[in-house]
Structures are given as structure tokens and as C-alpha cells.
Motif scaffolding. Structure first.
Motif, PDB file in Angstrom:
ATOM      1  N   GLU A 735       0.762  -1.044   0.194  1.00  0.00           N
ATOM      2  CA  GLU A 735       0.033  -0.117   0.158  1.00  0.00           C
ATOM      3  C   GLU A 735       0.875   1.342   0.056  1.00  0.00           C
ATOM      4  O   GLU A 735       0.504   2.090  -0.705  1.00  0.00           O
ATOM      5  CB  GLU A 735      -0.951  -0.137   1.174  1.00  0.00           C
ATOM      6  N   ARG A 738       2.176   1.844  -3.483  1.00  0.00           N
ATOM      7  CA  ARG A 738       1.163   2.317  -4.507  1.00  0.00           C
ATOM      8  C   ARG A 738       1.031   4.092  -4.543  1.00  0.00           C
ATOM      9  O   ARG A 738       0.758   4.623  -5.242  1.00  0.00           O
ATOM     10  CB  ARG A 738      -0.097   1.793  -4.374  1.00  0.00           C
ATOM     11  N   ALA A 739       0.944   4.358  -2.988  1.00  0.00           N
ATOM     12  CA  ALA A 739       0.738   5.635  -2.686  1.00  0.00           C
ATOM     13  C   ALA A 739       2.106   6.479  -3.113  1.00  0.00           C
ATOM     14  O   ALA A 739       1.887   7.667  -3.786  1.00  0.00           O
ATOM     15  CB  ALA A 739       0.502   5.558  -1.195  1.00  0.00           C
ATOM     16  N   MET A 803      -7.410   3.205  -5.212  1.00  0.00           N
ATOM     17  CA  MET A 803      -7.081   3.102  -3.863  1.00  0.00           C
ATOM     18  C   MET A 803      -8.019   3.752  -2.935  1.00  0.00           C
ATOM     19  O   MET A 803      -8.198   3.345  -1.779  1.00  0.00           O
ATOM     20  CB  MET A 803      -5.497   4.023  -3.598  1.00  0.00           C
ATOM     21  N   HIS A 806     -10.550   1.186  -2.147  1.00  0.00           N
ATOM     22  CA  HIS A 806      -9.920   0.321  -1.227  1.00  0.00           C
ATOM     23  C   HIS A 806      -9.646   0.678   0.014  1.00  0.00           C
ATOM     24  O   HIS A 806      -8.832   0.171   0.863  1.00  0.00           O
ATOM     25  CB  HIS A 806      -8.945  -0.703  -1.876  1.00  0.00           C
ATOM     26  N   HIS A 808      -7.674   3.247   1.016  1.00  0.00           N
ATOM     27  CA  HIS A 808      -6.072   3.217   1.473  1.00  0.00           C
ATOM     28  C   HIS A 808      -6.131   4.409   2.766  1.00  0.00           C
ATOM     29  O   HIS A 808      -6.914   5.173   2.809  1.00  0.00           O
ATOM     30  CB  HIS A 808      -5.578   3.817   0.309  1.00  0.00           C
ATOM     31  N   SER A 811      -6.155   7.913   1.597  1.00  0.00           N
ATOM     32  CA  SER A 811      -7.171   8.212   0.687  1.00  0.00           C
ATOM     33  C   SER A 811      -7.401   9.787   0.280  1.00  0.00           C
ATOM     34  O   SER A 811      -7.479  10.383  -0.449  1.00  0.00           O
ATOM     35  CB  SER A 811      -8.465   7.602   0.983  1.00  0.00           C
TER      36      SER A 811
END
Length: 1522
Positions: A735, A738-739, A803, A806, A808, A811
Motif C-alpha cells: 500500500e 502504490r501511494a 486506492m 479500497h 487506502h 485516501s
């Protein structure tokens, strides 16, 4: 003009088949050149080859310069045309420059596949341009094929430089080919220049005047043409080339030495002249403006060239810097390689094991150094390849140096591996030798111990015995050492056979020493044992019992270790005890042996036996405790090892748990990526330890209760926790990754859009259309990039939304950042649209200004042409000016109107669209329309002036052309009249065609007169006089031509008639020659029937002569007709006519003479036939008359009387025939008359004689029957001079008869016999004189020897020599095939016809003479058929076998004829011919000969009493009347 190449354009553009004219001219096979090995032929070949190579070199140089002149626009050039076009890059650049189109980008790389792909792109582009490429592929250019490379460049020149050259003729508007059009252009430009005659593109340019004339025609200010001289060709060429290069900017494609040769290269000159055409065809303004424009263009070109030169020099300097750096590194690498080569070549093989190990270690270090240097060398090679791939000017040197270094490096690598292998083999050898040496020293040392003789002392005997037992055990233990050395030796021998002898010697020595040591040891053991057996036995038993007691105490100990270390110590002690047990077992065996020995000596045998048994039982009882203690110790070690491993794993898991449960997730993308790599590494470690945990579980189950405890359960719990924490940390890191990736992409997008925003906000304006178009294109690229970037924005949005969906942890921050990116992209698109509108509006204004400027400039250039006062110097010039102006006017009206309308429409559009500069646009529009109206007025005026000038020049040109054609026809009239009828008729036909041709000129001459009369009315003064002069010159020339043609026609007619008369005379003369030959070659009559046939044939000749009378008459009439009209060859015709008439009369006289002679011959042959029949009748009746038989009985007498009466009746019937034979023949009467006249002539010349003396001969002469010799007065009639004598009595003479060789008298029998038989006959017969005459005198005219063809023959026969000499048989009597040649009375023998023609005799045999030889059929030889024999004068005798009866007869006929001729030629008298089967009669006989009784001797006649009487054998040649 269409881009499609016409098949007829420029001789089919010389594309098809042109490639074979470059290199393939000399690709002929050697057999086609070596047919003539003369020196002249070889010189010619070498000369032609040298000229071809020279021409190819000129083409290569010219094409290279032409290519570089165009590649200079893109700052590129080629050095070698063949090699620099192989990669296709320069070829693509050249086509882009020539076509102005964008071609596909060349493929990167220097491999062959890349080159082929680039060349394919170029060839495909040419095919799209409708350029025909025959028998050419990309591989031909990549392979550097000279012929096809030159052909490709020539094809490009044709397509892009020469194809556009075209003109149209005035007569039929036929479109000329590019080559013809260029030639015509050159002729028009050089017309009027002295010593300049351009009729081709080769020899017409050698003196250089044509080049200078073209330059002077357009730029007379550049040179003084009058100062040039035709003889100074080199200066003329150099001057023209330098002026064109310096003043006109034309590349100097040729050098003077390329043109000033016997046969300059056509393609090179066409290429260079085409540059003149393209340059001067663009010249439309006046010279001053043109000069200024050229200077400005040259200045701009020079500035651009200077910039290109600077860039080119910068590139060359960069390449030179890279090259020098490469050379520096290469020198260092070569030094390293040289030192390596020295070390490798000076390394020697060591002589000891220690030295071998040291050398190998040193070499391995050296190899490590080589590996390090190898990296540097590979880097150097890679740098060299990069320089070569970038097209460095020193690419070849770099490639050569790199290849040399790479080869040396590879060679050193191979050499060091080979050296290492040799050192290792040497180390094995030294190791073996050292092992042998050490083993030898050990054996020698043990030999000293074994040879110790102190065992004779009784004290310490047991100790000595034990030591010796230990010594023997040591020997047994070290026996493996010897086996090991022996094995090493065998392996070394197999690996290196050359060391087999050394290894075998070492092993034999070691085995010998070892055997000696064992023998000595065994001997010492026996000696110790024998020295004091009882004492030794007691001490041994006591010592062994003490050891057994101590060992038993150790085995019953309860100490099995408290930890893993103590257990391992106890196990080592246990192993030592087991080894000692093995040694003590041998000692027990020795005690048993001692006990047995003592028992045999009866020294306390019972006690000794009990003691030894007790020791053995105690020893055997310790085996079971020993094994039990070993088992317990091993179980204790397994238990302690399990607990140790569990503790280690718990410690490892404890260390990894903090890392797996860490909450650090990184602050940016790199840190997150680093943490993920660490987490992945930890996962791999855990996976590696998982098998160890499973192994501990298995061991616990195996140990059971001994391994029970909480440690393993604790380890399993910690292992599960570690795995769970690691999985959670991996998810958290994903995670975070991806961020951070989203933040980074968003930052890059914002940065890119910020840069684009700065471009969109720019307010600069372009100064011209090109820059405005560049700005628009640049903005279009930016907009396209912005549109393409929308995909990136959408991907960011999708990633952020995913994201957020889901849940994140970040977010909120992600959504805010995505909104910022979307807002920035939307504002950037708005700015792009606004900037596009501004740029397009400014571009339209710039386009209008550029269009107006171009159109005004174009109008000004057209005004200069339209205002020109040049009317042309001749017809071609004014025609060219008129045609050019027509085309110019048409193009101007069409193109100009379209351009003006387009410009007005564009301006109106800007005005109507409310452009900010619409007032200025309106002013521009009005100015353009005024200039266009003025140009149209000038065009109309110029067209009318050129039309009038063209009409005048057309007349003058037509008059000159007509005059030239008439004069040409006048010159074409030949002077010859032909050498024979065919040539004369051919000349007559040619003259007819000539007259037909000149008749076609009449229309042109009449047209000149008509046009002249019309133009004289329109012009006055000098022009009118010039027109009149041309008309008069044409009329006079035409009149002269017609007169000459008529005279020539009459001359040819007379000549043809003359030759026809000569042909007729010659044919008749030849026919008369044939008739004479036919009369001369007639067959000589041999009998009455043949004479009749010859007379008939002769009469046929008369009929043919009469049939030819008409042809004679027509020929004579023809000749007389020619003489009557005073023919120019009257004397020769008269002579021929006289010869014909004389020959005709001669032929007629000859025929009559031959006819008279044949009549005489017929009469003689009739007489001969009748005389023969009479003689035959006499011969048949002679036996009856001469018979003395009178009969013995009445019947016999009556029979004889009847026979005699019958004879008398027959004699009465024959009396009339004999009386007819007594009459003289016409031949005899003629001969008698000639003799009488001759005697009278002689008598008149002699003095008068007494009357009585003169009367007797006259009476005897007149009587003819007074004496037996009177018949000799009948002589032969003389045949005509052209004929040969006939045969005698129908029988061929020696020269004619094929088989017989006797004379006519011999054939008829001896004269005396005939006289005797005639005088003795009872019945009344013809007188003796007539009989004697018929027997002695020939009745036919004599004939000379036949032609030599009857005495010549040759062919293959089978020969056998029977006799060597008289009475001596030949040594070799075998049959042999020989080629026999019979010629001139000699017979030669050869191997075959070829040897006969070469004159090489068979085995060197000399031809044999046939003089006085004899030839006949070999009746006595029956082994073979068709055999005849030949007996020579010297006694030699040969047998010859023919293939059949006919061939044998032919050979015998010719051989006998040759024998007769050779005998008569030698002057020797012939022997009488012997009648035989082969010497028979010829076919001319009317009756077959009387069959001979035998081959020799007279005919035997028998009387009634049976007695034989001989009479001469008779022959009769006439049938008997029955």
C-alpha cells in the motif's frame, strides 16, 4: 510532367541492359579470349581491359562528386562510392535531398541485416517513383558490386536530373528523349561558335570549346571566347571547369584529364552537362540582375557552407579526439599483452613438488591479474566498436587495431590455459616422485629397525615381542601407502605415456624394497619367538590379563556424558578402545600360536593350554560390553544434539521477529522500495529455515520420550507468529508503494504541465511564413503531446480512485492531489487552444505576404522575358524562342491567373474575416492586379513579334535545308558503273531509288519558291534580296541535280546493256566449251553397236547446236545494236562479237570433222566384225580339212564324205562374204590416196628415174595383191586431232584393257600360223594378201596410252609376303592390314589413309616397282577367298586379299595396266602375255573368248589313234555362224 519513365525516354533511359556496360564487359570466360594466343591479340585484350578500367574509374569519380554535391546540403559526404553506399544510410539521405520527400528512417546498427534493410528502403522508394530496376537487389549494393553500384547511381541521375529535359520539334511535335533533348540544347547554345560541332557526348567535348561556348552564350562577361585555341584542349577544359565552379557555383565533376582522351566517358559528360542545363535554364532576368542575384545566392551559400564546414570540422575533431584516446588506450593494452606474452613464453617447468605448487599459485595470481586486465581490454574493444558504429573517419584503422588486440588477448587466454594444464600435469608427476621418495625413506628406516638383532637377550623379551608385533601391525597398516603410490603411478602412466618407463622403474624399486622389508620382519618375528618361547608366553599372558582387567572396569562405567561436548569425548575414547581391541586380538592369536608351539615341545603343555584358553575367554567376553557402551553413548549424543538445535532455532526466530513486526513504511518511493527488498530477503531466509523446523519434528518423533520437553512447542508457536507478522508487513509495504508511486507520477505530471504552460503563454510572433509554419507545427506537436498525455492523466485518476475505493490509509491526500492534477490539465488545454488560434491567424497573414511577394517577383521575372527584343540568330534559335515563349506565355497565362485568383481570394478572405491588418491587405491586392495587367499586355506584343521573325527564319531555314539536301544528293551521285551485271543492275536500282528520293525534294523546292515569292511581297530592302538569293540558289542546284541524274541514268543503262551482252557471250562461249569437251570426251567405239550409239549422241549434239541458233542470233543482234548506237565500249563489244562468231564456226567445223571420223570408224568396225566371223568359220573348219583320217570302214568313209560335201557347200556360201571383205574400206582408200599423193610429191622432189624402175612400184601399188606384204599398205585412218585412237579389233590396248596386257597382233595369234593355216585350207577362200592384211594390220585407228586414272588406285588390303627372293620364303608370312597406294608404276604400303597423305610408309618400307611384274588370281591358295598374287622382278611374291570379287578384279585390272605402263616406260620388251582366267576379254568384245584349256601351253588335239598333237591356242572374237 509525369513522373513515369517512358520506355522510349533517353534510349529507354538506358536502364535495361546498361549495367552490363560497366563491369560485365570483361566478365567473359577465358576460353572466349584465349582462342587466339598471338601477341597482337593479347595486347589488344590488355589494352581494351585497361581502357574499360579507366572509364570505370572516371565514372566512379564523377558520380562520387555528383553525390557529394547533393549530400553537402545535409552536411554529409562519401569518400568511396562503393563502400560508403553499402550501409544504405547515405543512399537514403541522397534520395531525400533529390526528391524533397521524407523517407523512412534508417535502421540503426552496422550488421549486414541492417544494411540490407536500409538499401531495401531506398530501392523501394525508387520503385514507387516508377524507376525500373532490373537484375538489382539490395545484396548487390551491400556487397559492394562495382557494376551495379555505378548503375544504381546512374539510374538516380537519370531519374532526378536528366528526365526533366525535353523539347518538341516543329515538324511533328514529336517528343524527343532526354538525351536527344540535351544534345539539341547544346547544339542550339553552341550554334555559330567556330570550331564547335556538338554531335555526341564523347569526342565533341574533348577540346573544351563546347563547355566554354555554353558558358559564353549565357555569361559573355566571364571569358573571351575568341582567345581560346582548339589545340590547347587542357587549358580550355580547365578554364571552363574553373569558371563554372567559381562563378556559377557548379560542382567540378570532371577534370581535364578525364575528357581529353581518345574516347571520353559518355555518362560522365552527360551528368556534368546536365548541371549546365539546369543552371542556365533558370536564367530569365537580365544579366546584371542575374549577376547580383547569383552573388547574393553565392554569399548565402557560402555562409551556409561555412556553418556546415564548422560543424563538419567539429565532428572531425571529435572523431579525432576519440581516435587518439583509443590509440592511447590501445598502446597501454598492447604493452600489457606484450608483458603477458613474455611471461607465458618464459615460464619453465619446476623440478620439485614445492616448486610446482608455488609455480601454479604464481600462475593463478597471474591469471587473476589477466582477468582484471581483460576487463580493461574488453572495455577498450567496446569503445572501438562504438567509434566504428558512429562512422569515425578512422574506422578502418580502429577496426584493424581492435581486431589485432582482440586476437592477441584471445591468444594469451588460450596460452595461459595450456600452461596451467602443463603445470598441473607436472605437479602430479612431482607429487608421485615425492611420494615414491618418502615411501623409500620410510622403508629404509623400517629396514634398519627390522634388522636389529638384540632379541637374543632374555630380559624384556616380552616387551621386544610386543614392539615387534606393533612394528608388524604398522607395516600392515602402511601397506595401503604402497598401494596408493602404485595406483598413482598407473594413472600417471595412462595419462602421460611418455613417463611410463620412469614410473615403472620407481614402482619396481619400491616393490622390491617392500618385499625385502616384509621378509626381514617375518624373519625377526620367528627369531624372537624361537629365542625364549616359555618366558615369552608367560609374560604375554600376564600383560594381556592386566589390560583386560582395566578395560572391564572402563566398560562397566555409568558415565555417558552430561552434555554434547562430554558425550563426544567419551565417543572418541570408545573408538580408541575399539582400535586397541583389534590390536589385542592379534596378540591373543599370537599367544595361541605360542601355546601350540610350547605344547609340541612338551614343556608344561597342560598348563600352557589352560592359561591360553583362559586369556582368550576373558578377551572374548569383553566384546558384548564394548558394543553396548558404544550404543548408549551414541543415543546420548543424539539426545543432546536435538536439544542444541532447538535452542538455536528459537534464538534465530527471536532475532527476526522485530524486523517482521516493524511499523516503518518509508517516506518516499526509494525508501519504500528498499524496505520491500529487505522484506523479500527476510521471506527467503524464512523459507530456507522451514526445512530445518520440519527436520526437528521428525527427530523428535524418532527420539521419543528422550526428546520430550516444552522447547519444540515454543519454537513452533514463535515460527507461526513470525510468518503472520511478515505477511502483514508485506501488505502494508504494498500500500505504501502504490501511494508513493502515485505521488511521484503526479509530481512528474505537474512538472511537465508546468513546462508546457510556459510555452503556451508565449507572445512572440514569427517574422516570415517559414518561421510561422514552424511555430504552428511546433504548437501542433505540443498539442499532440498534450492530447497523448491525457492517457497519463486518466491512468493517474484510475490509480487514485482504485486506492480510494479500497480504503487506502492516505485516501484523503490522494483525492486532493488528483483534483489538483485534473485542474492543471484542463487549464493547459484552454491555453493551447488560444495559442493555436493566434498562430494560425498570423500564419495566414504571412502566407498572403509570401504569396504576394512570390507572385510579384514572378511577374517581374516574366516581364523581363516578355520585354526582351531578341529575335533569334537562326531558324532553330527563333523556333526555340517562339516555342519557349509560347510555352512561357501559356504557362504565364494559366499559372499566373490561377495564382492571382488564389491571392485575391486569400486577401478577400482575410478582409472579410475582419483581420487586424485588412487595410494593408487591400493595398497589397490592388498593386498585384495592376502588375498582372501590364504583364498580359507585354506577352501579347512579344508573341506577335516572334511569329513574324519565325516565319522569315523558317523560310531561310527551309531554303538552306533544301539547298543542303539537293547538294547532298548531288554529292551522293557515285561515279562507278559496276564491275559486272549484278553490280550494274544494283547501281541502276539504287539510282532509281535515288531519283525517287529526289522527286520527293521537288515539293520542298517548290515550297521554297512559293514561300519566297510570298515573303518578297512582305519585305523590302536587304531582307527581300536575301530571300531572292536563297530562291535562286535552290533553283540552280535543283536544275543541276536533275541534269546529273539523267546523265547518270543513261550511263547506267548503257553499262547494264553492255554487261548483259557480255553475260550472253560468256554463257554461249561456256556452252561451246562444254560442247567441245563433250565431243572430246565421247566414248571410243569398240564395236559396231557402240559406234552407232556414239554417232547418235554426236547427232544429238548437232541438234543442240541448232537449238542454240536463236540465242546466237539474239546475242549477235544485241551486240550489233550496241555498236549501232555508238556505245562507249564499242571496241570491246566488237571484239567480243568477233570472238563469238569465230568460236561458233570452229565448233561447227569440229562437229563435222568428228562426224566424218566416226563414219570411218564405223566402217572399219563393220569390216573387223565380218573378218572375225570369217576367221572363226575358217578355224572351225580347219580340223576337218587338215584331218588325215580316211576311215576304217565303209560307214566311216561315207560319213567323212558327207561331212566334206557339207563343208564344200558351206564354202560356196562363204565365198561371197570373202569377196566382200576383199573390197577396200573408205579409210584404206583415203590412206592409199594420201600415200599416193605423198609418193607423187616425193617423186616430184626426186630426180627423174628410169621408166622401168618407176613402173614396178606403181604397179605393185595399184595391184595390192601381188605379194604377201601388200596388205600392209592399208594403214589406219587418222582421227581428228582432238580425239584419241580407238581400240584395235575391238580389244583394248595395254593402256585401256583392265586385265589384258597383250597387243592386237598377239591377241589374234602369231602371223606365221595364220598364214600357214590360210594357205593350207582346201576350200576356196579369200586370197592370201587379204588374209595376211587382216592378220597383220589393225582395222581401227591407233590410240595412245589411256589417262593415268587407269593406272592409279588406293585402298585397304590384307597383305602376306610369301617369297623374299627366288627360292627363299619370307621370314614373316603373317597377314597384315595395309593401306596400298598404286601410283606411277609403283606400289606403296602405309598404315592408313592419314599416314598415306602424310607420306609415312608402313614400317619404313620403300614402294616396290611394278616393272616386269606379274599379277594374277591365286588359284593355288584356298585358305582365304578373293586372294590374288603379285610377283616382282626381284623374286619377291605377295598375296593380297580383297573384300569381294569385284574389288579383287578392280585391283588386278589396275595392277596389270600399271605393270604394262611401267614396263614400256622402262624401255624393256614385254614378255608375251600368258592367257589366264584373269586376263580375259573386255566388254567391248562381241563374242566371249574361246575357253582356254589351262593357264599355259597350246591346245592338245587327238587323232583317231589316240596320239596327241599340239597346235597353238587360238582365240576368236566373233560368233560362229551355225
Amino acid at each position: 510532367m509525369s513522373s513515369t519513365l517512358s520506355p522510349t525516354d533517353f534510349d529507354s533511359l538506358e536502364i535495361q541492359g546498361q549495367y552490363s556496360d560497366i563491369n560485365n564487359r570483361w566478365d567473359l570466360p577465358d576460353s572466349d579470349w584465349d582462342n587466339d594466343s598471338s601477341s597482337a591479340r593479347l595486347f589488344e585484350r590488355s589494352r581494351i581491359k585497361a581502357l574499360a578500367d579507366e572509364r570505370e574509374a572516371v565514372q566512379k569519380k564523377t558520380f562520387t562528386k555528383w553525390v557529394n554535391s547533393h549530400l553537402a546540403r545535409v552536411t554529409c559526404r562519401v569518400g568511396d562510392l562503393y563502400s560508403d553506399l553499402r550501409d544504405g544510410r547515405n543512399l537514403l539521405r541522397l534520395l531525400e535531398v533529390l526528391s524533397g520527400e521524407t523517407l523512412p528512417k534508417p535502421t540503426k546498427g552496422r550488421m549486414r541485416i541492417h544494411c540490407l534493410e536500409n538499401v531495401d528502403k531506398a530501392l523501394q522508394f525508387l520503385k514507387e517513383q516508377k524507376v525500373h530496376l532490373e537484375n538489382m537487389g539490395s545484396h548487390d549494393i551491400v556487397d559492394g558490386n562495382h557494376r551495379l553500384t555505378l548503375g544504381l547511381v546512374w539510374t538516380i541521375i537519370l531519374r532526378f536530373q536528366i528526365q526533366d529535359i525535353s523539347v518538341e520539334t516543329e515538324d511533328n511535335k514529336e517528343k524527343k528523349s532526354a538525351k536527344d533533348a540535351l544534345l539539341l540544347w547544346c547544339q542550339m547554345k553552341t550554334a555559330g561558335y567556330p570550331n564547335v560541332n556538338v554531335h555526341n557526348f564523347t569526342t565533341s567535348w574533348r577540346d573544351g570549346l563546347a563547355f566554354n561556348a555554353i558558358v559564353h552564350k549565357h555569361r559573355p562577361d566571364l571569358l573571351d571566347f575568341e582567345s581560346l585555341r582548339k589545340c590547347n584542349a587542357h587549358y580550355n577544359l580547365q578554364n571552363a571547369f574553373n569558371l563554372a565552379e567559381k562563378e556559377l557555383g557548379l560542382t567540378k565533376l570532371l577534370d581535364p584529364e578525364d575528357v581529353n582522351v581518345d574516347q571520353p566517358d559518355e555518362k560522365s559528360i552527360i551528368t556534368y552537362v546536365a548541371t549546365y542545363y539546369h543552371y542556365f535554364s533558370k536564367m530569365k532576368a537580365d544579366p546584371q540582375c542575374l549577376f547580383l542575384r547569383q552573388r547574393l545566392e553565392a554569399l548565402g551559400t557560402g555562409w551556409e557552407e561555412l556553418g556546415r564546414m564548422w560543424e563538419s570540422r567539429q565532428g572531425r575533431l571529435a572523431q579525432a579526439h576519440g581516435f587518439q584516446g583509443f590509440l592511447r588506450d590501445a598502446r597501454q593494452a598492447e604493452g600489457v599483452l606484450s608483458s603477458q606474452e613474455y611471461v607465458l613464453s618464459h615460464t619453465e617447468m619446476p623440478g620439485t613438488l614445492q616448486a610446482a605448487d608455488a609455480t601454479i599459485k604464481k600462475l593463478e595470481d597471474f591469471m587473476s591479474t589477466m582477468d582484471a586486465n581483460g576487463e580493461r581490454i574488453r572495455g577498450l574493444l567496446e569503445a572501438g566498436r562504438q567509434l566504428v558504429s558512429k562512422g569515425n573517419v578512422h574506422a578502418e584503422k580502429i577496426r584493424e587495431k581492435a581486431d589485432s588486440i582482440e586476437r592477441r588477448h584471445r591468444k594469451n587466454q588460450e596460452a595461459v590455459q595450456q600452461l596451467l594444464g602443463r603445470l598441473r600435469e607436472n605437479r602430479e608427476q612431482q607429487h608421485f616422485l615425492q611420494d615414491c621418495h618418502e615411501l623409500k625413506l620410510w622403508i629404509d628406516e623400517k629396514m634398519l629397525t627390522a634388522q636389529d638383532v638384540s632379541y637374543d637377550e632374555a630380559r624384556n623379551l616380552h616387551t621386544k615381542w610386543q614392539k615387534h608385533q606393533a612394528f608388524m601391525a604398522e607395516l600392515a597398516a602402511n601397506k595401503d601407502w604402497l598401494d596408493k603410490v602404485d595406483k598413482e603411478g598407473r594413472e600417471l602412466s595412462l595419462a602421460k605415456p611418455e613417463l611410463k618407463a620412469l614410473v615403472s622403474e620407481k614402482l619396481r624399486d619400491l616393490h622390491g624394497r617392500w618385499d625385502e622389508l616384509e621378509t626381514t620382519t617375518q624373519a625377526k618375528a620367528r627369531s624372537l619367538f624361537d629365542a625364549n618361547r616359555a618366558e615369552l608366553f608367560a609374560q604375554s599372558c600376564s600383560a594381556l590379563e592386566s589390560w583386560l582387567v582395566s578395560l572391564q572396569a572402563q566398560l562397566h562405567s555409568d558415565d555417558y556424558g552430561k552434555d554434547l561436548t562430554s558425550v563426544n569425548i567419551l565417543l572418541k575414547k570408545q573408538q580408541m578402545l575399539e582400535r586397541e581391541m583389534a590390536v589385542r586380538e592379534k596378540e591373543v592369536e599370537a599367544i595361541q600360536a605360542q601355546a601350540q608351539a610350547l605344547a609340541q615341545e612338551d614343556q608344561g603343555a597342560g598348563e600352557v593350554e589352560r592359561t591360553s584358553r583362559a586369556v582368550e575367554e576373558k578377551f572374548r567376553a569383553l566384546y558384548q560390553p564394548m558394543r553396548e557402551r558404544c550404543r548408549r553413548l551414541q543415543a546420548s549424543r543424539e539426545q543432546h544434539q536435538f536439544h542444541r538445535d532447538v535452542e538455536d532455532e528459537i534464538l534465530w526466530v527471536t532475532e527476526r521477529l522485530p524486523m517482521a513486526s516493524s511499523r516503518e513504511h518509508g517516506k518516499d518511493l526509494p525508501s519504500v522500495q528498499l524496505l520491500m527488498k529487505k522484506n523479500q530477503t527476510l521471506q527467503k531466509e524464512i523459507q530456507g529455515h522451514e526445512p530445518r523446523i520440519a527436520d526437528l519434528k521428525e527427530r523428535q518423533r524418532a527420539l521419543g520420550a528422550a526428546a520430550a520437553g516444552p522447547e519444540l512447542a515454543e519454537l513452533q508457536e514463535m515460527w507461526k507468529r513470525l510468518g503472520h507478522e511478515l505477511e502483514l508487513r508485506g501488505q502494508r509495504l504494498e500500500e505504501a508503494l502504490r501511494a508513493q508511486q502515485f505521488y511521484r507520477d503526479a509530481a512528474e505530471a505537474e512538472a511537465w504541465m508546468g513546462e508546457q504552460e510556459l510555452h503556451m503563454m508565449g507572445q512572440e510572433k514569427a517574422k516570415d511564413e517559414l518561421s510561422a509554419q514552424a511555430e504552428v507545427k511546433k504548437h501542433q506537436v505540443l498539442e499532440q503531446a498534450l492530447a497523448d498525455y491525457a492517457q497519463t492523466i486518466h491512468q493517474l485518476a484510475a490509480s487514485s480512485q482504485d486506492m480510494i475505493d479500497h480504503d487506502h490509509p492516505e485516501s484523503t491526500r490522494i483525492s486532493i492531489r488528483q483534483a489538483q492534477v485534473d485542474k492543471l490539465y484542463a487549464s493547459l488545454k484552454e491555453l493551447a487552444g488560444e495559442r493555436r488560434e493566434r498562430l494560425q491567424e498570423h500564419l495566414r497573414l504571412c502566407q498572403l505576404r509570401r504569396e504576394l511577394d512570390d507572385l510579384e517577383q514572378w511577374i517581374q521575372e516574366r516581364e523581363v522575358v516578355a520585354a526582351s527584343h531578341e529575335l533569334g540568330q537562326d531558324y532553330e534559335h527563333v523556333t526555340m524562342l517562339r516555342d519557349k515563349f509560347r510555352e512561357f506565355s501559356r504557362d504565364t497565362s494559366t499559372i499566373g491567373q490561377e495564382r492571382v485568383d488564389s491571392a485575391n481570394a486569400l486577401a478577400n478572405g482575410l478582409i472579410a474575416g475582419g483581420h487586424a491588418a485588412r487595410a494593408t491587405v487591400a493595398e497589397w491586392k490592388d498593386s498585384l492586379n495592376e502588375a498582372w495587367a501590364d504583364l498580359l499586355e507585354l506577352l501579347d506584343t512579344r508573341g506577335q513579334v516572334l511569329a513574324a521573325a519565325h516565319e522569315l527564319q523558317r523560310f531561310l531555314h527551309g531554303a538552306r535545308q533544301a539547298l543542303a539536301r539537293v547538294q547532298q544528293k548531288q554529292q551522293q551521285l557515285p561515279d562507278g558503273t559496276g564491275r559486272d551485271l549484278n553490280s550494274a543492275e544494283a547501281l541502276q536500282r539504287r539510282h532509281c531509288a535515288f531519283e525517287h528520293d529526289i522527286q520527293a525534294l521537288s515539293a520542298q523546292v517548290q515550297q521554297v519558291q512559293d514561300d519566297g515569292l510570298r515573303l518578297q511581297k512582305a519585305y523590302a530592302g536587304d531582307k527581300a534580296e536575301e530571300i531572292g538569293r536563297h530562291m535562286q540558289a535552290v533553283a540552280e542546284a535543283w536544275s543541276q541535280l536533275q541534269g546529273s541524274s539523267a546523265a547518270r541514268r543513261q550511263l547506267l543503262l548503257d553499262t547494264t546493256d553492255k554487261f548483259r551482252f557480255f553475260v550472253a557471250v560468256r554463257e554461249l562461249m561456256l556452252w561451246m566449251d562444254g560442247v567441245n569437251l563433250q565431243m572430246d570426251a565421247q566414248e571410243r567405239p569398240r564395236d559396231v553397236s557402240s559406234a552407232d550409239l556414239v554417232i547418235k549422241n554426236h547427232q544429238g549434239i548437232k541438234a543442240e547446236i541448232e537449238a542454240r541458233a536463236d540465242r546466237f542470233s539474239s546475242c549477235i543482234d544485241m551486240g550489233q545494236g550496241l555498236l549501232a548506237r555508238n556505245h562507249y565500249a564499242a571496241e570491246e563489244i566488237s571484239e567480243k562479237l568477233s570472238q563469238l562468231q569465230a568460236r561458233r564456226q570452229e565448233t561447227a567445223d569440229k562437229w563435222q570433222e568428228k562426224m566424218d571420223w566416226l563414219q570411218l570408224v564405223l566402217e572399219v568396225l563393220v569390216f573387223g566384225r565380218d573378218a572375225g566371223m570369217a576367221e572363226a568359220w575358217l578355224c572351225s573348219q580347219e580340223p576337218l580339212v587338215r584331218s588325215a583320217e580316211l576311215g576304217c570302214t565303209v560307214d566311216e568313209v561315207e560319213s567323212l564324205i558327207k561331212r566334206h560335201e557339207a563343208f564344200q557347200k558351206s564354202a560356196v556360201a562363204w565365198e561371197e562374204r570373202f569377196s566382200a571383205l576383199e573390197k577396200l574400206t573408205a579409210l584404206e582408200e583415203q590412206e592409199k590416196e594420201r600415200k599416193r599423193k605423198r609418193e607423187e610429191e616425193e617423186r616430184r622432189r626426186q630426180p627423174p628415174a628410169p621408166e622401168s624402175a618407176a613402173r614396178l612400184p606403181e604397179e605393185a601399188l595399184l595391184d595390192g595383191r601381188t605379194g604377201p606384204d601388200a596388205s600392209r599398205d592399208r594403214t589406219h585412218p587418222q582421227p581428228p586431232a582432238s580425239t584419241q585412237p580407238a581400240s584395235i579389233n575391238g580389244v583394248c590396248t595395254d593402256g585401256e584393257s583392265p586385265l589384258g596386257s597383250g597387243t592386237g597382233d598377239e591377241a589374234n595369234g602369231p602371223q606365221e600360223d595364220r598364214q600357214t593355216r590360210t594357205q593350207g585350207s582346201a576350200p576356196p577362200v579369200m586370197s592370201q594378201s587379204r588374209s595376211s592384211e587382216s592378220a597383220q594390220v589393225a582395222t581401227l585407228p591407233p590410240r595412245g596410252p589411256e589417262l593415268s586414272a587407269q593406272e592409279q588406285m588406293e585402298g585397304m588390303l590384307c597383305r602376306k609376303q610369301e617369297m623374299e627372293a627366288v627360292g627363299k620364303k619370307a621370314a614373316n608370312r603373317s597377314w597384315q592390314n595395309v593401306y596400298c597406294v598404286l601410283r606411277r608404276g609403283s606400289l606403296g604400303f602405309y598404315k592408313d589413309a592419314k599416314a598415306a597423305s602424310a607420306g609415312v610408309p608402313y614400317h619404313g618400307e620403300v614402294p616396290v616397282s611394278l616393272a616386269r611384274a606379274q599379277g594374277s588370281v591365286a588359284f593355288d591358295y584356298r585358305k582365304r577367298k578373293h586372294v590374288f598374287k603379285l610377283g616382282l622382278q626381284d623374286g619377291k611374291e605377295y598375296l593380297f586379299q580383297a573384300k569381294d570379287e569385284a574389288e579383287m578384279s578392280s585391283w588386278l585390272r589396275v595392277v596389270n595396266a600399271a605393270i604394262a605402263a611401267a614396263s614400256s616406260a622402262s624401255g624393256e620388251p614385254e614378255e608375251p602375255a600368258v592367257p589366264s582366267a584373269t586376263r580375259g576379254m573386255t566388254r567391248a568384245m562381241t563374242m566371249p573368248p574361246v575357253s582356254p584349256v589351262g593357264a599355259e601351253g597350246p591346245v592338245v588335239l587327238r587323232g583317231k589313234d589316240g596320239r596327241e598333237r599340239e597346235r597353238e591356242k587360238r582365240f576368236s572374237f566373233f560368233k560362229k555362224n551355225k
